[in-house]
Design a protein around this motif. Sequence first.
Motif, PDB file in Angstrom:
ATOM      1  N   HIS A 152       0.816  -1.212   0.000  1.00 19.74           N
ATOM      2  CA  HIS A 152       0.000   0.000   0.000  1.00 19.74           C
ATOM      3  C   HIS A 152       0.850   1.263   0.000  1.00 19.74           C
ATOM      4  CE1 HIS A 152      -3.452  -2.545   1.893  1.00 19.74           C
ATOM      5  NE2 HIS A 152      -3.308  -2.758   0.602  1.00 19.74           N
ATOM      6  N   ALA A 153       2.000   1.218   0.654  1.00 17.91           N
ATOM      7  CA  ALA A 153       2.888   2.384   0.664  1.00 17.91           C
ATOM      8  C   ALA A 153       3.393   2.711  -0.730  1.00 17.91           C
ATOM      9  CB  ALA A 153       4.075   2.131   1.601  1.00 17.91           C
ATOM     10  N   ALA A 154       3.428   1.693  -1.601  1.00 16.60           N
ATOM     11  CA  ALA A 154       3.896   1.900  -2.972  1.00 16.60           C
ATOM     12  C   ALA A 154       2.755   2.100  -3.957  1.00 16.60           C
ATOM     13  CB  ALA A 154       4.744   0.700  -3.406  1.00 16.60           C
ATOM     14  N   GLY A 155       1.521   2.096  -3.454  1.00 20.56           N
ATOM     15  CA  GLY A 155       0.371   2.281  -4.328  1.00 20.56           C
ATOM     16  C   GLY A 155      -0.079   1.009  -5.011  1.00 20.56           C
ATOM     17  N   ALA A 156       0.349  -0.152  -4.504  1.00 18.22           N
ATOM     18  CA  ALA A 156      -0.007  -1.438  -5.099  1.00 18.22           C
ATOM     19  C   ALA A 156      -1.105  -2.111  -4.286  1.00 18.22           C
ATOM     20  CB  ALA A 156       1.218  -2.352  -5.172  1.00 18.22           C
ATOM     21  N   ILE A 157      -1.748  -3.102  -4.884  1.00 24.44           N
ATOM     22  CA  ILE A 157      -2.708  -3.915  -4.166  1.00 24.44           C
ATOM     23  C   ILE A 157      -2.042  -5.237  -3.801  1.00 24.44           C
ATOM     24  CG2 ILE A 157      -4.684  -2.843  -5.300  1.00 24.44           C
ATOM     25  CD1 ILE A 157      -4.982  -5.324  -7.017  1.00 24.44           C
ATOM     26  N   LEU A 158      -2.512  -5.827  -2.718  1.00 23.22           N
ATOM     27  CA  LEU A 158      -1.978  -7.102  -2.248  1.00 23.22           C
ATOM     28  C   LEU A 158      -3.020  -8.190  -2.444  1.00 23.22           C
ATOM     29  CD1 LEU A 158       0.241  -8.753  -0.721  1.00 23.22           C
ATOM     30  CD2 LEU A 158      -1.064  -8.264   1.371  1.00 23.22           C
ATOM     31  N   MET A 159      -2.637  -9.222  -3.190  1.00 23.93           N
ATOM     32  CA  MET A 159      -3.463 -10.426  -3.310  1.00 23.93           C
ATOM     33  C   MET A 159      -2.784 -11.548  -2.540  1.00 23.93           C
ATOM     34  SD  MET A 159      -5.064 -12.473  -6.579  1.00 23.93           S
ATOM     35  CE  MET A 159      -3.590 -13.277  -7.202  1.00 23.93           C
ATOM     36  N   VAL A 160      -3.562 -12.235  -1.715  1.00 26.73           N
ATOM     37  CA  VAL A 160      -3.044 -13.336  -0.910  1.00 26.73           C
ATOM     38  C   VAL A 160      -3.681 -14.638  -1.371  1.00 26.73           C
ATOM     39  CG1 VAL A 160      -2.827 -14.321   1.396  1.00 26.73           C
ATOM     40  CG2 VAL A 160      -2.677 -11.839   1.080  1.00 26.73           C
TER      41      VAL A 160
END
Length: 385
Positions: free
Chosen positions: A168-176
């Motif tokens: 999130h700090a890099a503007g990305a989304i995280l998929m787990v």
Amino acid sequence: MKKNSLAPETLAAQALRHIDEATGSVVPPMLATSTFARDENYDLREGYIYSRYAGPTTTHAEEIIAALEGSDDSLLFNSGMSASVAVVEALPPQAHVVAQGMMYHVGLQWLDRQAARGVISLDHFPAGDLDALADQIQPGKTKLVWIETPANGDWSITDIAAAAELAHAAGAILMVDSTAAPPCTQKPLDLGADISFHSATKYMGGHSDFTAGVLSARTDLHIWDEIRNVRSFQGTILPAFEAWLLIRSLRTLHIRYAACSSNAMAFAKHFAAHRDIETVLYPGLPTHPSHHVAANQMHNGFGGMMSILINGKDNRAFEMAKKTELFIPATSLGGVESLIEHRRTVAGPDSGIPDNLLRISIGIEHIDDLIADFEQALGATAHLG
């Protein structure tokens, strides 16, 4: 009683307290159709028009999963891979993706293929290594961080909350990819993930009789509508019959997972100090390098998945996979039956998986029988020790 006041076990067992109004059936009906008639005003009935977009049985299964995941919405696909493909397809052109170097091998191969074709740019990091993950993320450029925990192969653990902060700090989304830890034990969205992904073929399905994939998210996720569009265009929605089987399976998810976890812990403890075993890779063991992280984010057992490294010649593990009598030599996981797999043979020589590794999926058989079967396979290959 209100549904939102009920425990997840209750919601799953009663399929969201569903009773068929037309018949009184306590088992949800399967509504299999390709198209839906409009009413006398030519309006859609319940919003359904064509089964490539949605259907009542599939919607019902999605609602159960969303309730278990704590998500706004869940989308079911006809396989785990089609769900994965939809996420990447929804990204902007040539998006930068960061993914683990050890994960489900077909997903990894597909990501590498997409990168080779110039569809995405891709960097890998060792599973569980947050410093390496931080080094690979490119602020403003990385669009998706893809983690799998526990990770298929060595069952390493990645701290979901910490990975979410980095993404999130890099503007990305995280998929787990939480396939090995269904929502009865791990809820990625509660830990900060944007998308929770499961091969629903595995623990959610649990009976090795269909394939499915599911994505769960908040509906304000900026690519969520596009993921739904991709599913509609590709025609990869889970059909009604498979959705009905999934509903059946979800009703017993909690007790199946608990039984697998209990068996796996007993199995791992038995063989952890065995003279013929190099090591047992199981997140539930205190000796696992990331046991403390697993214990923090897996709250109802550590599942039935482990890998066992066998002492002896390089071909001993391969021969053992052919000597078991109860463990079935097959590729999958999370079913009621126990499976054994010489993982390097399946994943390939470039997978980085050692020759002496056996991947084990512990089922719900009697634990004494499973231990005895593995012991006899060790004995049958003692000449290779």
